[in-house]
Design an enzyme around this catalytic site. Structure first.
Site, PDB file in Angstrom:
ATOM      1  NE  ARG A   1       0.651   1.653   4.326  1.00  0.00           N
ATOM      2  CZ  ARG A   1       1.940   1.952   4.333  1.00  0.00           C
ATOM      3  NH1 ARG A   1       2.595   2.182   3.206  1.00  0.00           N
ATOM      4  NH2 ARG A   1       2.613   2.044   5.461  1.00  0.00           N
TER       5      ARG A   1
ATOM      6  CD  GLU B   1       2.096   7.974   6.816  1.00  0.00           C
ATOM      7  OE1 GLU B   1       1.622   6.899   7.222  1.00  0.00           O
ATOM      8  OE2 GLU B   1       2.169   8.294   5.617  1.00  0.00           O
TER       9      GLU B   1
ATOM     10  CG  ASP C   1      -2.340   3.541  12.127  1.00  0.00           C
ATOM     11  OD1 ASP C   1      -1.475   4.123  12.817  1.00  0.00           O
ATOM     12  OD2 ASP C   1      -2.099   2.507  11.462  1.00  0.00           O
TER      13      ASP C   1
ATOM     14  N   GLY D   1      11.416  -2.947   2.777  1.00  0.00           N
ATOM     15  CA  GLY D   1      12.008  -1.785   3.437  1.00  0.00           C
ATOM     16  C   GLY D   1      11.702  -0.469   2.728  1.00  0.00           C
TER      17      GLY D   1
ATOM     18  N   GLY E   1       8.787   1.118   2.883  1.00  0.00           N
ATOM     19  CA  GLY E   1       7.648   1.803   3.507  1.00  0.00           C
ATOM     20  C   GLY E   1       6.354   1.540   2.761  1.00  0.00           C
TER      21      GLY E   1
ATOM     22  CB  SER F   1       2.431  -2.204   3.791  1.00  0.00           C
ATOM     23  OG  SER F   1       2.221  -1.143   4.644  1.00  0.00           O
ATOM     24  CB  SER F   2       7.098  -5.799   2.063  1.00  0.00           C
ATOM     25  OG  SER F   2       7.911  -5.471   3.163  1.00  0.00           O
TER      26      SER F   2
ATOM     27  CG  ASP G   1       0.602  -0.548   7.200  1.00  0.00           C
ATOM     28  OD1 ASP G   1       0.162   0.583   6.899  1.00  0.00           O
ATOM     29  OD2 ASP G   1       1.654  -0.721   7.824  1.00  0.00           O
TER      30      ASP G   1
ATOM     31  CE1 TYR H   1       4.391   3.257  13.428  1.00  0.00           C
ATOM     32  CE2 TYR H   1       4.057   1.852  15.348  1.00  0.00           C
ATOM     33  CZ  TYR H   1       3.555   2.468  14.215  1.00  0.00           C
ATOM     34  OH  TYR H   1       2.236   2.325  13.873  1.00  0.00           O
TER      35      TYR H   1
HETATM   36  C1  GLA Z   1       3.439   1.966   9.791  1.00  0.00           C
HETATM   37  C2  GLA Z   1       2.395   1.231  10.632  1.00  0.00           C
HETATM   38  C3  GLA Z   1       1.015   1.839  10.424  1.00  0.00           C
HETATM   39  C4  GLA Z   1       1.028   3.357  10.626  1.00  0.00           C
HETATM   40  C5  GLA Z   1       2.173   3.990   9.826  1.00  0.00           C
HETATM   41  C6  GLA Z   1       2.329   5.458  10.113  1.00  0.00           C
HETATM   42  O1  GLA Z   1       3.173   1.753   8.430  1.00  0.00           O
HETATM   43  O2  GLA Z   1       2.354  -0.131  10.284  1.00  0.00           O
HETATM   44  O3  GLA Z   1       0.083   1.229  11.298  1.00  0.00           O
HETATM   45  O4  GLA Z   1       1.106   3.685  11.982  1.00  0.00           O
HETATM   46  O5  GLA Z   1       3.414   3.356  10.089  1.00  0.00           O
HETATM   47  O6  GLA Z   1       1.214   6.157   9.670  1.00  0.00           O
END
Ligand code: GLA
Length: 390
Positions: free
Chosen positions: A24, A30, A33, A120, A122, A124-125, A170, A220
């Site tokens: 995705r 950002e 969630d 890697g 960003g 969502s692999s 994600d 994070y």
């Molecule tokens: C990663 C997390 C998500 C979200 C984003 C930041 O992708 O997996 O749940 O918190 O960072 O928006």
């Protein structure tokens, strides 16, 4: 129909099932969630695919060959599944454990895994891998999960088997994405709205900086904790419930970092709703302005950007509306990975070349003497998880 030649070449017969789940890109929203806010991601045309059949061996195990890692994992399904090596297999183990905890008996399988979702980047692999595994287990066992339950099962796998305290974005979009639509997700009620986006005059560019900074993991969790601290001080269940005015009034009660994290989240939730409205109205310059504002807030207040992501946004801004760029921002958790830009469809090739050249030049000074090559591609909003062969 999509073929997975890897399965036949490894296991010597065609697969019985083929399933896929996408990566995705988050257009805006950002780090909102896990604050019960709104997000606006879309599934992309990059997929993780599993081809599988019942195992021909008598051992009670799932055998998975990952063609990208050139590695094989074995998961014993005769007992409760726990974390184990290789590390990449934990996403699949976590999902299989989620099915076990629902009383589902998992048969012995042979699986070939292939993926076009960059690692890697960003994008969502890991969610794509989890959702792909869940889709395979649904298909194989006949246990169809409700889409929300499926996304939550995958999120739990990420928490407990990968140790990442991620939010729900994600996995939700990898399950529920729809072709030609963004997914506006209310992370508190879990209600979703599909926002159509099929205007052929605009395109999304994904610009992978091809850098990933080490500090991403712990930072994070730290941001999440700072957001919770801010909500506690403000006396609200989550930052979703706070206003910019209330935060300003409480400024003296919290340290500056906590204040700035909260200011990002409160502003970002508002921007996400406004950007969704901009998309409904096809007001591309307005959407672009919200994207830039999101980036600056992530850079200055939330502090999850990095110089490479900032360089891409600056390059996009200098190309600007005259060159066909409406807006650009970092996407995903940050500290490297990718940017997303909204651009004029007719200018995609020219913009791609301009960004590639300028980014390479901007990254020449430091660690990479010859500059870093970005990976740039465009994607339309794609479909979520699908069963290709059943
Ligand atoms: C990663 C997390 C998500 C979200 C984003 C930041 O992708 O997996 O749940 O918190 O960072 O928006």
């Amino acid at each position: 129909m999509l073929k997975v030649p890897e399965f036949e070449s490894i296991f010597g017969r065609p697969p019985r099932w083929i399933v896929a789940a996408p990566g995705r890109v988050n257009v805006i929203g950002e780090h909102t969630d896990y604050n019960d806010g709104f997000v606006l991601p879309m599934a992309i045309e990059r997929y993780t695919v599993m081809a599988a059949d019942i195992s021909e061996s008598s051992a009670p195990r799932i055998l998975i060959h990952d063609s990208r890692a050139r590695d094989t994992a074995q998961i014993d399904v005769s007992k409760p599944i726990a974390k184990a090596d290789p590390r990449w297999s934990n996403y699949i183990r976590g999902v299989a454990a989620g099915f076990q905890s629902r009383g589902v008996k998992i048969p012995a399988l042979e699986v070939a895994l292939v993926s076009t979702v960059p690692l890697g980047g960003g994008l969502s692999s890991s969610a794509a891998l989890e959702v792909c595994a869940a889709t395979l287990l649904e298909t194989v066992t006949g246990t169809k999960l409700d889409p929300i339950e499926k996304a939550l099962l995958c999120q739990k796998a990420e928490h407990e088997f990968a140790g990442v305290p991620c939010g729900i974005m994600d996995q939700f979009v990898s399950v529920m994405g729809q072709k030609d639509h963004l997914l506006l997700l209310d992370c508190r009620s879990r209600q979703t709205e599909l926002v159509p986006l099929n205007d052929p005059s605009v395109a999304w560019l994904i610009i992978n900086t091809n850098v990933k900074h080490e500090l991403s993991g712990g930072e994070y969790a730290r941001r999440r904790a700072q957001c919770e601290t801010a909500a506690n001080i403000l006396g609200v269940p989550a930052l979703r419930d706070a206003t910019a005015d209330a935060l300003e009034r409480a400024r003296g009660q919290m340290d500056l970092f906590v204040f700035r994290r909260a200011r990002h989240v409160i502003g970002e939730i508002e921007r996400t709703l406004q950007a969704a409205q901009g998309i409904r109205n096809s007001d591309w310059p307005a959407v672009g302005r919200h994207m830039y504002a999101s980036h600056y807030s992530l850079r200055d207040d939330f502090e999850v950007s990095c110089k490479e992501l900032d360089a891409v946004v600056e390059i996009c801004q200098s190309i600007g509306l005259p060159g066909g760029v409406y807006g650009c921002r970092m996407t995903g958790a940050g500290f490297g990975g990718s940017c997303v830009a909204l651009v004029e469809a007719g200018a995609v090739d020219a913009i791609t070349k301009q960004i590639a050249t300028a980014y390479k030049a901007a990254t020449t000074a430091d660690e990479a003497k010859n500059g870093i090559e970005p990976t740039i591609f465009s994607s339309r909003p794609a479909a979520g998880a699908t069963v290709i062969k059943s």
